[in-house]
Write an enzyme that holds these catalytic residues in place. Structure first.
Site, PDB file in Angstrom:
ATOM      1  N   LEU A   1      -4.717   7.190  -9.179  1.00  0.00           N
ATOM      2  CA  LEU A   1      -5.968   7.178  -8.260  1.00  0.00           C
ATOM      3  C   LEU A   1      -5.735   5.869  -7.394  1.00  0.00           C
ATOM      4  O   LEU A   1      -5.964   4.758  -7.798  1.00  0.00           O
ATOM      5  CB  LEU A   1      -7.208   7.514  -8.770  1.00  0.00           C
ATOM      6  CG  LEU A   1      -7.364   8.393  -9.840  1.00  0.00           C
ATOM      7  CD1 LEU A   1      -8.808   8.696 -10.451  1.00  0.00           C
ATOM      8  CD2 LEU A   1      -7.036   9.886  -9.176  1.00  0.00           C
ATOM      9  N   ALA A   2      -5.486   5.909  -6.044  1.00  0.00           N
ATOM     10  CA  ALA A   2      -5.305   4.831  -5.181  1.00  0.00           C
ATOM     11  C   ALA A   2      -6.092   5.161  -3.975  1.00  0.00           C
ATOM     12  O   ALA A   2      -5.567   4.505  -2.911  1.00  0.00           O
ATOM     13  CB  ALA A   2      -3.812   4.749  -5.025  1.00  0.00           C
TER      14      ALA A   2
ATOM     15  N   ARG B   1     -15.686  -4.251  -2.931  1.00  0.00           N
ATOM     16  CA  ARG B   1     -16.120  -5.317  -3.690  1.00  0.00           C
ATOM     17  C   ARG B   1     -14.829  -6.364  -3.519  1.00  0.00           C
ATOM     18  O   ARG B   1     -14.978  -7.492  -3.925  1.00  0.00           O
ATOM     19  CB  ARG B   1     -16.164  -4.941  -5.127  1.00  0.00           C
ATOM     20  CG  ARG B   1     -17.431  -4.362  -5.613  1.00  0.00           C
ATOM     21  CD  ARG B   1     -17.410  -3.731  -6.986  1.00  0.00           C
ATOM     22  NE  ARG B   1     -16.584  -2.442  -7.076  1.00  0.00           N
ATOM     23  CZ  ARG B   1     -16.703  -1.665  -8.115  1.00  0.00           C
ATOM     24  NH1 ARG B   1     -17.087  -2.142  -9.345  1.00  0.00           N
ATOM     25  NH2 ARG B   1     -15.847  -0.516  -8.255  1.00  0.00           N
TER      26      ARG B   1
ATOM     27  N   GLN C   1      -6.985  11.899  -0.125  1.00  0.00           N
ATOM     28  CA  GLN C   1      -8.322  12.149  -0.335  1.00  0.00           C
ATOM     29  C   GLN C   1      -8.897  11.745   0.979  1.00  0.00           C
ATOM     30  O   GLN C   1      -8.964  10.448   0.883  1.00  0.00           O
ATOM     31  CB  GLN C   1      -8.728  11.497  -1.557  1.00  0.00           C
ATOM     32  CG  GLN C   1     -10.215  11.751  -1.798  1.00  0.00           C
ATOM     33  CD  GLN C   1     -10.646  10.977  -2.973  1.00  0.00           C
ATOM     34  OE1 GLN C   1     -10.173   9.829  -3.277  1.00  0.00           O
ATOM     35  NE2 GLN C   1     -11.855  11.092  -3.735  1.00  0.00           N
TER      36      GLN C   1
ATOM     37  N   ASN D   1     -13.873   2.115 -21.344  1.00  0.00           N
ATOM     38  CA  ASN D   1     -12.984   3.149 -20.763  1.00  0.00           C
ATOM     39  C   ASN D   1     -11.920   2.436 -19.858  1.00  0.00           C
ATOM     40  O   ASN D   1     -12.160   2.028 -18.937  1.00  0.00           O
ATOM     41  CB  ASN D   1     -13.498   4.194 -20.109  1.00  0.00           C
ATOM     42  CG  ASN D   1     -12.782   5.220 -19.115  1.00  0.00           C
ATOM     43  OD1 ASN D   1     -11.528   5.193 -19.780  1.00  0.00           O
ATOM     44  ND2 ASN D   1     -13.264   5.509 -18.024  1.00  0.00           N
TER      45      ASN D   1
ATOM     46  N   ASN E   1     -11.362  -5.042  -9.489  1.00  0.00           N
ATOM     47  CA  ASN E   1     -12.468  -4.666  -8.443  1.00  0.00           C
ATOM     48  C   ASN E   1     -12.932  -5.757  -7.309  1.00  0.00           C
ATOM     49  O   ASN E   1     -13.554  -5.594  -6.436  1.00  0.00           O
ATOM     50  CB  ASN E   1     -13.924  -4.260  -9.049  1.00  0.00           C
ATOM     51  CG  ASN E   1     -13.476  -2.809 -10.027  1.00  0.00           C
ATOM     52  OD1 ASN E   1     -12.634  -2.022  -9.500  1.00  0.00           O
ATOM     53  ND2 ASN E   1     -14.025  -2.802 -11.133  1.00  0.00           N
TER      54      ASN E   1
ATOM     55  N   ARG F   1      12.457 -18.705  -2.210  1.00  0.00           N
ATOM     56  CA  ARG F   1      11.325 -17.703  -1.816  1.00  0.00           C
ATOM     57  C   ARG F   1      12.304 -16.385  -0.997  1.00  0.00           C
ATOM     58  O   ARG F   1      13.519 -16.870  -0.835  1.00  0.00           O
ATOM     59  CB  ARG F   1      10.357 -18.048  -0.630  1.00  0.00           C
ATOM     60  CG  ARG F   1      10.795 -18.574   0.445  1.00  0.00           C
ATOM     61  CD  ARG F   1       9.605 -19.176   1.324  1.00  0.00           C
ATOM     62  NE  ARG F   1      10.074 -20.088   2.412  1.00  0.00           N
ATOM     63  CZ  ARG F   1      10.302 -19.709   3.538  1.00  0.00           C
ATOM     64  NH1 ARG F   1       9.927 -18.467   4.008  1.00  0.00           N
ATOM     65  NH2 ARG F   1      10.806 -20.512   4.576  1.00  0.00           N
TER      66      ARG F   1
ATOM     67  N   TYR G   1      15.905 -28.458   2.402  1.00  0.00           N
ATOM     68  CA  TYR G   1      15.608 -27.196   2.892  1.00  0.00           C
ATOM     69  C   TYR G   1      16.881 -26.211   3.311  1.00  0.00           C
ATOM     70  O   TYR G   1      17.592 -26.592   4.005  1.00  0.00           O
ATOM     71  CB  TYR G   1      14.640 -27.169   4.213  1.00  0.00           C
ATOM     72  CG  TYR G   1      14.462 -25.756   4.841  1.00  0.00           C
ATOM     73  CD1 TYR G   1      14.013 -24.591   3.902  1.00  0.00           C
ATOM     74  CD2 TYR G   1      14.921 -25.104   5.961  1.00  0.00           C
ATOM     75  CE1 TYR G   1      13.935 -23.369   4.097  1.00  0.00           C
ATOM     76  CE2 TYR G   1      14.892 -23.835   6.359  1.00  0.00           C
ATOM     77  CZ  TYR G   1      14.307 -22.858   5.481  1.00  0.00           C
ATOM     78  OH  TYR G   1      14.300 -21.645   5.616  1.00  0.00           O
TER      79      TYR G   1
ATOM     80  N   ASN H   1      17.381 -23.590  10.536  1.00  0.00           N
ATOM     81  CA  ASN H   1      17.971 -22.117  10.840  1.00  0.00           C
ATOM     82  C   ASN H   1      17.307 -21.199  11.942  1.00  0.00           C
ATOM     83  O   ASN H   1      17.866 -20.146  12.122  1.00  0.00           O
ATOM     84  CB  ASN H   1      17.880 -21.172   9.436  1.00  0.00           C
ATOM     85  CG  ASN H   1      16.355 -21.524   8.923  1.00  0.00           C
ATOM     86  OD1 ASN H   1      15.749 -22.415   9.448  1.00  0.00           O
ATOM     87  ND2 ASN H   1      16.062 -20.536   8.078  1.00  0.00           N
TER      88      ASN H   1
END
Ligand code: UD1
Ligand code: CA
Length: 407
Positions: A9-10, A16, A75, A172, A230, A302, A335, A355
């Site tokens: 379920l998404a 919230r 949905q 639950n 949430n 990164r 860097y 770069n």
């Protein structure tokens, strides 16, 4: 072995979280929450994974573009968790196996727990098997109601609990396995009889029991696995726990992490044996770090980085989208972006790759055994031959004349 499908379920709006991003795309240790739930499902051999999306559906689908085992179900209006499962009615009709139902906002679910759930369901031949957890502070979660013999009677949502139910600490976590036919029958009977006027999947339990079917619970779920995200606070709480898991796994694999509390490592990172991660190191993205390296303190990796064996990255060194060959030394204030650095190259203090020229990102290539002094600016695109020597304080661009190291 029973055939299995999974429903995740998404579709929720996630008010919230106070966010515009679909909740399941919020990242935990560098990966969207949904990825962890998918991992757990895939570990228990499901034939199909139905992901119910609604709010921000296009964004979620785009993010999981290459995942061919996902069937997307929409949905349109979020009328509750049972309604969300009901949206898969056509897909699940006629399926005579078992259906897992999980929430996309529970990334701490472990595959071991799902395996326990599945094994219990199979050995007990139950109609429904659910997992429960006992929390010190159960507020916000659905409470597990049991009779005086300890048999499960149902689940009551926090907002519907009376005072006695509020004191129940068994909650639950929202992992269930149903015999699919029984689930579909029960879903038809769910009514929105609650303060939120929603159709709750949690009501299915009492309906299944009333129909005379067997419901079994596994109680061996760790409290952390019950945490649903949430709010942003729960997101950070879950992130901390996941970070511990990521680091524990690396340490078990032979990596030294000098100061785990002051280190952050992406869940996708791979790090080889006997590499030492010094404090205040931040490894983000798909880093692949070899053996016996020393990374940090204060190193920042990164995007996509490959660091071969025996590399030393020191203080305030940033590496982005680059490959560093074995034995590279970049100890201070560097860097290195979009670069391929050959084996045994020395990068002096304060040396950087420039770069980005304002329009394009350009590449730097430095051949094996080269020496780059301190305070060098390499204005990409630049390609330096094997064994090049760059004096300290030089600005190097593609037209620069470079001396070989010996000669
Ligand atoms: C839910 C459970 C609660 C459990 C908790 C565990 C219900 C009614 N309650 O509560 O018992 O303790 O999870 O974290 O199931 N969603 C949809 N469509 C909807 C509504 C929700 O797809 O119409 C999705 C949400 O995006 C989310 C999941 O279902 O991923 C759970 O919904 P949420 O509103 O977060 O439920 P909780 O109140 O946390
Ligand atoms: Ca939730």
């Amino acid at each position: 072995m029973a055939k299995r499908a999974a429903v995740i379920l998404a579709a929720g709006v996630s008010s919230r979280m106070n966010t515009m991003l679909p909740k399941v795309l919020h990242e935990v240790c560098g990966r969207p929450m949904l990825s962890y739930v998918l991992d757990a499902c895939r570990a228990v051999d499901v034939e199909k994974i139905y992901v119910v999306v609604g709010y921000g559906a296009d964004q979620v689908k785009e993010r999981y573009g290459g995942h061919d085992d996902i069937v997307w179900v929409t949905q349109a209006e979020q009328k509750g968790t049972a309604h969300a499962v009901m949206c898969c009615k056509d897909e699940l009709a006629g399926f005579d196996g078992d259906t897992l139902v999980l929430c996309g906002d529970g990334p701490l679910i472990r595959k071991e727990t799902l395996k326990t759930l599945v094994d219990k369901h199979d050995s007990e031949q139950s109609a429904t098997t659910l997992a429960t957890a006992v929390l010190d502070d159960p507020s916000g979660y659905g409470r597990i109601c049991r009779d005086s013999y300890g048999n499960i009677q149902g689940i009551v949502e926090d907002s519907d609990c009376d005072e006695k139910q509020l004191a129940i600490q068994e909650v639950n976590p929202s992992y269930y396995l149903f015999k699919n036919k029984i689930l579909l029958e029960a879903l038809e009977k769910v009514e929105p009889n609650n303060v939120k006027n929603e159709y709750y999947i949690t009501d299915v339990l009492a309906i299944v029991l009333a129909a005379g079917h067997k419901v079994v619970a596994i109680t061996a779920v760790r409290p952390e696995e019950a945490i649903g995200v949430n709010s942003r606070r729960q997101l950070s709480e879950v992130g901390r726990i996941m970070q511990d898991r990521v680091q524990d796994e690396l340490m078990d694999g032979g990596v030294t992490i000098v100061d785990p509390d002051n280190t952050w490592i992406d869940a996708r990172a791979q790090i080889g044996q006997d590499t030492v991660i010094e404090p205040f190191t931040y490894i983000h993205g798909i880093a692949n770090i070899g053996k016996s390296c020393r990374i940090g303190p204060f190193a920042y990796l990164r995007n996509d980085t490959v660091i071969e064996d025996d590399v030393v990255l020191g203080v305030f060194t940033e590496v982005k989208d680059s490959v560093l060959g074995a034995g590279v030394r970049a100890r201070h204030l560097n860097y290195i972006g979009d670069s391929e650095i050959g084996k045994n190259v020395n990068i002096g203090a304060g040396t950087i790759t420039a770069n980005f020229d304002g329009e394009n990102i350009n590449k730097t290539k430095i051949g094996d055994d080269s020496y780059v002094g301190s305070g060098v600016v390499i204005v990409a695109p630049v390609e330096l031959a094997k064994g090049s020597k760059i004096e300290s304080g030089t600005v190097v661009s593609k037209n620069s004349l470079i001396k070989p190291l010996k000669g």
